[in-house]
Scaffold this active site. Structure first.
Site, PDB file in Angstrom:
ATOM      1  N   GLU A 264      -3.574  10.403  -5.234  1.00 45.29           N
ATOM      2  CA  GLU A 264      -2.930   9.086  -5.323  1.00 45.29           C
ATOM      3  C   GLU A 264      -3.498   8.316  -6.510  1.00 45.29           C
ATOM      4  O   GLU A 264      -4.720   8.300  -6.693  1.00 45.29           O
ATOM      5  CB  GLU A 264      -3.138   8.306  -4.020  1.00 45.29           C
ATOM      6  CG  GLU A 264      -2.442   8.962  -2.832  1.00 45.29           C
ATOM      7  CD  GLU A 264      -2.529   8.124  -1.554  1.00 45.29           C
ATOM      8  OE1 GLU A 264      -3.072   6.988  -1.611  1.00 45.29           O
ATOM      9  OE2 GLU A 264      -2.042   8.575  -0.509  1.00 45.29           O
ATOM     10  N   HIS A 283       2.093   4.759  -0.263  1.00 42.92           N
ATOM     11  CA  HIS A 283       1.007   4.378   0.659  1.00 42.92           C
ATOM     12  C   HIS A 283       1.200   2.942   1.161  1.00 42.92           C
ATOM     13  O   HIS A 283       0.339   2.071   0.986  1.00 42.92           O
ATOM     14  CB  HIS A 283      -0.355   4.527  -0.013  1.00 42.92           C
ATOM     15  CG  HIS A 283      -1.464   4.776   0.967  1.00 42.92           C
ATOM     16  ND1 HIS A 283      -2.508   5.609   0.710  1.00 42.92           N
ATOM     17  CD2 HIS A 283      -1.677   4.304   2.222  1.00 42.92           C
ATOM     18  CE1 HIS A 283      -3.339   5.635   1.756  1.00 42.92           C
ATOM     19  NE2 HIS A 283      -2.846   4.841   2.685  1.00 42.92           N
TER      20      HIS A 283
END
Length: 530
Positions: A264, A283
């Site tokens: 990420e 997210h």
């Protein structure tokens, strides 16, 4: 006295910041977007650091934190914190497991609906000027089977919502009791493969550990019902993304929705970005106004309680100690540490096993924190002042020291009794303590009854039981200016071996000890400093 300094390294809600800074008891500094090098430079001044998911609290940062006592993660996962290094350094790692539960559950359920009805894809087509009804035919949730991996706080809440939609809910969770599953109206499976074979929809809600990394891999995807739809709002790494890519392209998996990823932010060239039957969100599980407010306040209150009151909650590497529990076991914590320190000074150097026996009313409370305090006291000679309740179990493991606990519900001669035994090469030494009202006392040494105060300097003598020994010992100590505060005597039989325990006002010097040990009637003499 300078108040403890708190570094907020990732932005949290203003109410969380205000809670930390309330009444000036803590000095709060907000400095976000710092690099690892910048954090290493400033962290020595801080007692606590607050992060979310952006800042990684690495081993070098933790090692530079000379005053660091707490890492507070405003969120659930702590995979951006080196918990092992923190534990070794004696630093508490806290999270906020309850603050974003509703937000994460609602996002997971939103993705469940979206993947069933292809909502994002239909929206994108409409935005492009198309009208393609046949291309976006979906499926109903009603009468479908939802498989949930991990039935903790979030998985449980998701199951309730799914049941109201008329779904059959199955779950795989090796740590969940059957009675809890029945309460939730969920069918519990013994094996993950059974869940995969029956699930029309599969959602993951388990922590990322060595055991759960790539829990859903190519082999497991092959065992799913063909056309399954998968949702992951838990942790990146639970699913093998390359295997999922293949399964989505082959049709084994009809659709999927991911909110978390192994890397990420998701790389721009990730093959996942090109799949039309895959929904991606960045997210967002905890990204609601309510959740941001909640986790900020929750971590602020936890840090204040730990630094200012000594109460610990939501720690991932320490037992929780709320104010009520602390009030009950607080005296046992201090006493356990003293007994551990006492035993370490009479035990052999290479102890193989330490047993802690709890008897009486103390068994009614969680004794995990007491055990850690005992370990702290016992290991301070080996680890020095850096040993604390957080890293003591880790140090014991590195030393090869096996820790066991035993319990006796019957109170015996005392309402509460805490007995420690150290074993090495077949030999055992022990010390036991009890409370006389609110006053702690050492009541046994090597299973022999005594009564001594657990503080200051204690002289323990094993001597021959002969007339005049007490007078001789007193005279000898007095001649060197050492005053006896209290004395306790114990013997196995008349004329046998006696145990003399003396609380002293000052420590005896080396010359005095040599003179004591030179006496043919003194078998052993040990000075204990508490």
């Amino acid at each position: 006295m300078t108040p403890p300094k708190i570094l907020i390294a990732d932005r949290i809600s203003q109410r969380g910041i205000d809670e930390l800074a309330r009444d000036g008891a803590l000095e709060v500094s907000l400095r976000t977007g710092l690099t690892e090098i910048e954090l290493i430079e400033i962290i020595p001044d801080f007692s606590a650091i607050v992060v979310r998911s952006e800042t990684k609290v690495t081993a070098p940062i933790l090692q530079a934190g000379a005053r660091l006592r707490i890492v507070g993660r405003a969120g659930v996962g702590v995979d951006n914190v080196d918990v092992e290094t923190a534990t070794r350094r004696g630093i508490i790692v806290m999270n906020t497991p309850g603050g974003n539960t509703v937000s994460t559950v609602e996002h997971a359920f939103s993705l469940l609906l979206a993947v069933a009805r292809k909502v994002p894809q239909a929206h994108g087509s409409m935005q492009a000027g198309n009208w393609e009804r046949k291309n976006f035919e979906g499926v109903e949730l009603y009468n479908k089977t939802l498989g949930i991996v991990g039935l903790g706080r979030i998985g449980s809440e998701l199951s309730r919502r799914a049941i109201t939609f008329g779904m059959r809910v199955m779950a795989y969770d090796p740590y969940l009791s059957a009675s809890r599953a029945r309460t939730l109206q969920v069918e519990l499976t013994e094996e993950l493969d059974d869940l995969l074979a029956h699930s029309d929809f599969l959602t993951l809600h388990t922590p990322l550990t060595a055991e759960t990394h790539h829990l859903i891999d190519a082999a497991h995807l092959a065992k799913t019902k063909r056309g399954v739809r998968i949702i992951n709002c838990a942790r990146g790494g639970l699913i093998d993304e390359a295997a999922l890519d293949d399964a989505l392209r082959s049709g084994q998996v009809a659709g999927a929705a991911l909110d978390v990823f192994e890397t990420e932010p998701l790389p721009a060239d990730s093959p996942l970005r090109g799949l039309r039957n895959l929904i991606l969100t960045p997210h967002l599980g905890a990204s609601t106004m309510e959740a941001q407010e909640s986790v900020g306040i929750e971590i602020a209150r936890a840090i204040r309680a730990a630094l200012l009151e000594g109460t610990i909650r939501n720690a991932v590497n320490m037992p929780n100690l709320d104010a009520k529990t602390l009030a009950i076991i607080g005296p046992h914590l201090r006493f356990g540490e003293k007994l551990g320190r006492f035993l370490s000074q009479v035990a052999p150097k290479r102890v193989e096993r330490l047993n802690i026996n709890y008897s009486g009313k103390v068994n009614e409370v969680d004794t995990a924190a007491i055990t850690r305090s005992v370990l702290k006291g016992f290991l301070q000679m080996a680890g020095g002042e850096d040993v604390n309740e957080v890293n003591a179990p880790f140090l014991a493991e590195t030393l090869g020291l096996k820790i066991t606990e035993s319990r006796l519900s019957a109170p015996g001669d005392y309402t509460d009794l805490l007995e420690l035994s150290a074993m090495s090469e077949g030999k055992s030494v022990s010390v036991a303590g009890a409370f006389f009202g609110v006053t702690p006392r050492i009541v046994h040494i090597n299973r022999r009854p005594v009564e001594a105060r657990p503080h200051g300097v204690i002289l323990v003598l094993e001597n021959k039981d002969r007339p005049g020994m007490v007078g001789r010992i007193g005279t000898l100590l007095g001649s060197h200016g050492v005053n006896i505060a209290t004395m306790s005597l114990s013997r196995n039989e008349a004329g046998g071996t006696a145990l003399t325990v003396l609380n002293l006002d000052t420590a005896p010097g080396s010359d005095l000890l040599a003179e004591i040990r030179a006496s043919e009637d003194i078998l052993t003499a040990q000075v204990i400093d508490l």
